[in-house]
Design a protein around this motif. Structure first.
Motif, PDB file in Angstrom:
ATOM      1  N   THR A  11       0.665  16.829  10.331  1.00 34.46           N
ATOM      2  CA  THR A  11       0.190  17.904   9.462  1.00 34.46           C
ATOM      3  C   THR A  11      -0.797  18.741  10.255  1.00 34.46           C
ATOM      4  OG1 THR A  11       0.424  16.509   7.501  1.00 34.46           O
ATOM      5  CG2 THR A  11      -0.935  18.483   7.282  1.00 34.46           C
ATOM      6  N   LEU A  12      -0.620  20.039  10.197  1.00 29.38           N
ATOM      7  CA  LEU A  12      -1.482  20.965  10.936  1.00 29.38           C
ATOM      8  C   LEU A  12      -1.923  22.074   9.985  1.00 29.38           C
ATOM      9  CD1 LEU A  12      -0.767  22.430  14.445  1.00 29.38           C
ATOM     10  CD2 LEU A  12      -1.499  23.916  12.590  1.00 29.38           C
ATOM     11  N   TYR A  13      -3.228  22.315   9.942  1.00 35.55           N
ATOM     12  CA  TYR A  13      -3.768  23.433   9.168  1.00 35.55           C
ATOM     13  C   TYR A  13      -4.625  24.305  10.074  1.00 35.55           C
ATOM     14  CZ  TYR A  13      -2.330  22.400   4.418  1.00 35.55           C
ATOM     15  OH  TYR A  13      -1.588  22.228   3.279  1.00 35.55           O
ATOM     16  N   ALA A  14      -4.545  25.609   9.856  1.00 31.89           N
ATOM     17  CA  ALA A  14      -5.388  26.554  10.590  1.00 31.89           C
ATOM     18  C   ALA A  14      -5.910  27.610   9.628  1.00 31.89           C
ATOM     19  CB  ALA A  14      -4.613  27.213  11.720  1.00 31.89           C
TER      20      ALA A  14
ATOM     21  N   TYR B 202      -3.069  28.598   6.971  1.00 26.91           N
ATOM     22  CA  TYR B 202      -1.715  28.305   7.419  1.00 26.91           C
ATOM     23  C   TYR B 202      -1.552  26.789   7.495  1.00 26.91           C
ATOM     24  CZ  TYR B 202      -2.095  33.115   9.184  1.00 26.91           C
ATOM     25  OH  TYR B 202      -2.294  34.471   9.312  1.00 26.91           O
ATOM     26  N   GLY B 203      -0.460  26.274   6.958  1.00 23.01           N
ATOM     27  CA  GLY B 203      -0.238  24.840   7.007  1.00 23.01           C
ATOM     28  C   GLY B 203       1.189  24.489   7.395  1.00 23.01           C
ATOM     29  N   MET B 204       1.351  23.466   8.223  1.00 24.61           N
ATOM     30  CA  MET B 204       2.657  22.950   8.586  1.00 24.61           C
ATOM     31  C   MET B 204       2.662  21.451   8.353  1.00 24.61           C
ATOM     32  SD  MET B 204       4.602  22.426  12.179  1.00 24.61           S
ATOM     33  CE  MET B 204       3.822  20.831  12.266  1.00 24.61           C
TER      34      MET B 204
ATOM     35  N   LEU C 105      -7.177  21.793  11.775  1.00 25.98           N
ATOM     36  CA  LEU C 105      -7.170  20.383  11.402  1.00 25.98           C
ATOM     37  C   LEU C 105      -5.788  19.814  11.709  1.00 25.98           C
ATOM     38  CD1 LEU C 105      -8.822  20.751   7.871  1.00 25.98           C
ATOM     39  CD2 LEU C 105      -9.951  20.025   9.970  1.00 25.98           C
ATOM     40  N   ILE C 106      -5.744  18.638  12.338  1.00 25.41           N
ATOM     41  CA  ILE C 106      -4.466  18.010  12.688  1.00 25.41           C
ATOM     42  C   ILE C 106      -4.500  16.542  12.287  1.00 25.41           C
ATOM     43  CG2 ILE C 106      -2.845  17.441  14.544  1.00 25.41           C
ATOM     44  CD1 ILE C 106      -4.014  19.780  16.147  1.00 25.41           C
ATOM     45  N   TRP C 107      -3.447  16.098  11.596  1.00 20.12           N
ATOM     46  CA  TRP C 107      -3.250  14.684  11.273  1.00 20.12           C
ATOM     47  C   TRP C 107      -1.932  14.236  11.891  1.00 20.12           C
ATOM     48  CZ3 TRP C 107      -5.193  18.256   7.971  1.00 20.12           C
ATOM     49  CH2 TRP C 107      -6.373  17.963   7.287  1.00 20.12           C
ATOM     50  N   THR C 108      -1.885  13.034  12.406  1.00 19.32           N
ATOM     51  CA  THR C 108      -0.643  12.525  12.990  1.00 19.32           C
ATOM     52  C   THR C 108       0.186  11.779  11.944  1.00 19.32           C
ATOM     53  OG1 THR C 108      -1.870  10.594  13.793  1.00 19.32           O
ATOM     54  CG2 THR C 108      -1.517  12.413  15.348  1.00 19.32           C
ATOM     55  N   ARG C 109       0.306  12.383  10.788  1.00 21.95           N
ATOM     56  CA  ARG C 109       1.172  11.911   9.712  1.00 21.95           C
ATOM     57  C   ARG C 109       1.356  13.067   8.735  1.00 21.95           C
ATOM     58  NH1 ARG C 109      -1.638  10.620   4.992  1.00 21.95           N
ATOM     59  NH2 ARG C 109      -3.915  10.498   5.210  1.00 21.95           N
ATOM     60  N   ALA C 110       2.366  12.942   7.899  1.00 21.12           N
ATOM     61  CA  ALA C 110       2.575  13.938   6.850  1.00 21.12           C
ATOM     62  C   ALA C 110       1.657  13.617   5.680  1.00 21.12           C
ATOM     63  CB  ALA C 110       4.029  13.923   6.397  1.00 21.12           C
ATOM     64  N   LEU C 111       0.823  14.559   5.295  1.00 17.18           N
ATOM     65  CA  LEU C 111      -0.062  14.343   4.156  1.00 17.18           C
ATOM     66  C   LEU C 111       0.727  14.363   2.848  1.00 17.18           C
ATOM     67  CD1 LEU C 111      -3.233  16.493   4.945  1.00 17.18           C
ATOM     68  CD2 LEU C 111      -2.741  14.135   5.581  1.00 17.18           C
ATOM     69  N   SER C 112       0.222  13.647   1.870  1.00 14.02           N
ATOM     70  CA  SER C 112       0.826  13.640   0.537  1.00 14.02           C
ATOM     71  C   SER C 112       0.475  14.941  -0.190  1.00 14.02           C
ATOM     72  CB  SER C 112       0.308  12.455  -0.265  1.00 14.02           C
ATOM     73  OG  SER C 112      -1.067  12.633  -0.581  1.00 14.02           O
TER      74      SER C 112
ATOM     75  N   VAL D 187      -1.103  15.273  -2.951  1.00 12.46           N
ATOM     76  CA  VAL D 187      -2.498  15.187  -3.400  1.00 12.46           C
ATOM     77  C   VAL D 187      -3.438  15.525  -2.248  1.00 12.46           C
ATOM     78  CG1 VAL D 187      -4.303  13.625  -4.222  1.00 12.46           C
ATOM     79  CG2 VAL D 187      -2.023  13.548  -5.250  1.00 12.46           C
ATOM     80  N   GLU D 188      -3.161  14.974  -1.080  1.00 13.32           N
ATOM     81  CA  GLU D 188      -4.006  15.239   0.085  1.00 13.32           C
ATOM     82  C   GLU D 188      -3.924  16.704   0.513  1.00 13.32           C
ATOM     83  OE1 GLU D 188      -3.977  10.968   2.412  1.00 13.32           O
ATOM     84  OE2 GLU D 188      -2.173  12.215   2.494  1.00 13.32           O
ATOM     85  N   ILE D 189      -2.743  17.289   0.422  1.00 13.57           N
ATOM     86  CA  ILE D 189      -2.575  18.708   0.752  1.00 13.57           C
ATOM     87  C   ILE D 189      -3.448  19.566  -0.160  1.00 13.57           C
ATOM     88  CG2 ILE D 189      -0.931  20.632   0.614  1.00 13.57           C
ATOM     89  CD1 ILE D 189       1.190  18.606   1.665  1.00 13.57           C
ATOM     90  N   SER D 190      -3.436  19.268  -1.440  1.00 12.09           N
ATOM     91  CA  SER D 190      -4.270  19.999  -2.393  1.00 12.09           C
ATOM     92  C   SER D 190      -5.746  19.847  -2.056  1.00 12.09           C
ATOM     93  CB  SER D 190      -3.990  19.511  -3.807  1.00 12.09           C
ATOM     94  OG  SER D 190      -4.808  20.164  -4.743  1.00 12.09           O
ATOM     95  N   GLN D 191      -6.160  18.639  -1.683  1.00  5.61           N
ATOM     96  CA  GLN D 191      -7.556  18.396  -1.324  1.00  5.61           C
ATOM     97  C   GLN D 191      -7.956  19.176  -0.074  1.00  5.61           C
ATOM     98  OE1 GLN D 191      -7.336  14.133  -1.025  1.00  5.61           O
ATOM     99  NE2 GLN D 191      -8.111  13.803  -3.103  1.00  5.61           N
ATOM    100  N   VAL D 192      -7.094  19.193   0.923  1.00  7.52           N
ATOM    101  CA  VAL D 192      -7.378  19.924   2.162  1.00  7.52           C
ATOM    102  C   VAL D 192      -7.494  21.417   1.892  1.00  7.52           C
ATOM    103  CG1 VAL D 192      -6.427  20.607   4.400  1.00  7.52           C
ATOM    104  CG2 VAL D 192      -6.374  18.213   3.703  1.00  7.52           C
ATOM    105  N   GLU D 193      -6.566  21.961   1.131  1.00  5.84           N
ATOM    106  CA  GLU D 193      -6.582  23.392   0.853  1.00  5.84           C
ATOM    107  C   GLU D 193      -7.785  23.790   0.013  1.00  5.84           C
ATOM    108  OE1 GLU D 193      -1.766  24.087   1.296  1.00  5.84           O
ATOM    109  OE2 GLU D 193      -2.674  24.124  -0.704  1.00  5.84           O
TER     110      GLU D 193
END
Length: 195
Positions: free
Chosen positions: A47-50, A104-106, A171-178, A180-186
């Motif tokens: 998961t990558l966010y910028a 931006y999120g991938m 922000l970079i995670w070496t897994r796909a976020l769920s 719920v986690e995506i909502s928290q990050v955003e």
């Protein structure tokens, strides 16, 4: 700033009293992480966010945050692309506003069965529809470096390509976020940057 490029400028304050890194294409400015070592290689999820604000969107390509294997997010000269490799990526059309910062999120999940399930692109807290090239990868492959805003190296897909604009946070995670986690990050990014 490997490959002989020039370091970008840190500007403060630029957004919500926070600083951001300013890249200028004419000055061939870039930052990179090289090597990325084992932490980014052959991962089944990423998961990558910028938080970024390109100030111009040219008819040429530039990397936003991307590995040399096209793992990440880039401007393709017309629209944005997000990918897990040079043969597996998606293209998206969004309303581009160069006057403000965007999120931006991938999200890549190589364990899924279809390209649409393996690779997702998010823009300003919304899932966007990608047009896919390739069936989707099962892992992140073997990237050597990650580029931010430009690539000063002499070869490769992003060679001598640079952005104009700001990158505030990555922000970079070496897994796909769920979900719920995506909502928290955003929520975190929008609150922090006042978006």
């Amino acid at each position: 700033n490997g490959g002989g490029g020039n370091a970008p400028t840190y500007s403060i304050p630029i957004q919500n009293s926070l600083g951001a890194v300013l890249y200028t294409s004419a000055s061939k400015q870039n930052l990179d992480i090289n090597p990325v070592g084992s932490w980014l290689k052959t991962q089944t999820g990423l998961t990558l966010y910028a938080v970024a604000r390109p100030t111009s969107l040219p008819a040429t390509i530039f990397p936003l945050v991307v590995a040399d294997t096209r793992l990440g997010i880039w401007w393709n000269g017309t629209n944005y692309s997000a990918g897990s490799s040079a043969t597996s990526y998606g293209t998206v059309t969004v309303t581009n506003d160069t006057t403000k910062f965007h999120v931006y999120g991938m999200i890549f999940d190589g364990s899924q069965s279809t390209a649409a399930a393996k690779l997702n692109f998010r823009y300003d807290n919304a899932l966007k529809t990608l047009t896919y090239t390739g069936a989707g990868d099962t892992n992140t492959g073997s990237p050597g470096a990650v580029f931010f805003g430009g690539d000063a190296r002499a070869s490769g897909y992003f060679s001598s390509l640079f952005m104009n604009g700001y990158i505030g946070e990555v922000l970079i995670w070496t897994r796909a976020l769920s979900s719920v986690e995506i909502s928290q990050v955003e929520t975190y990014l929008n609150t922090k940057w006042g978006l």
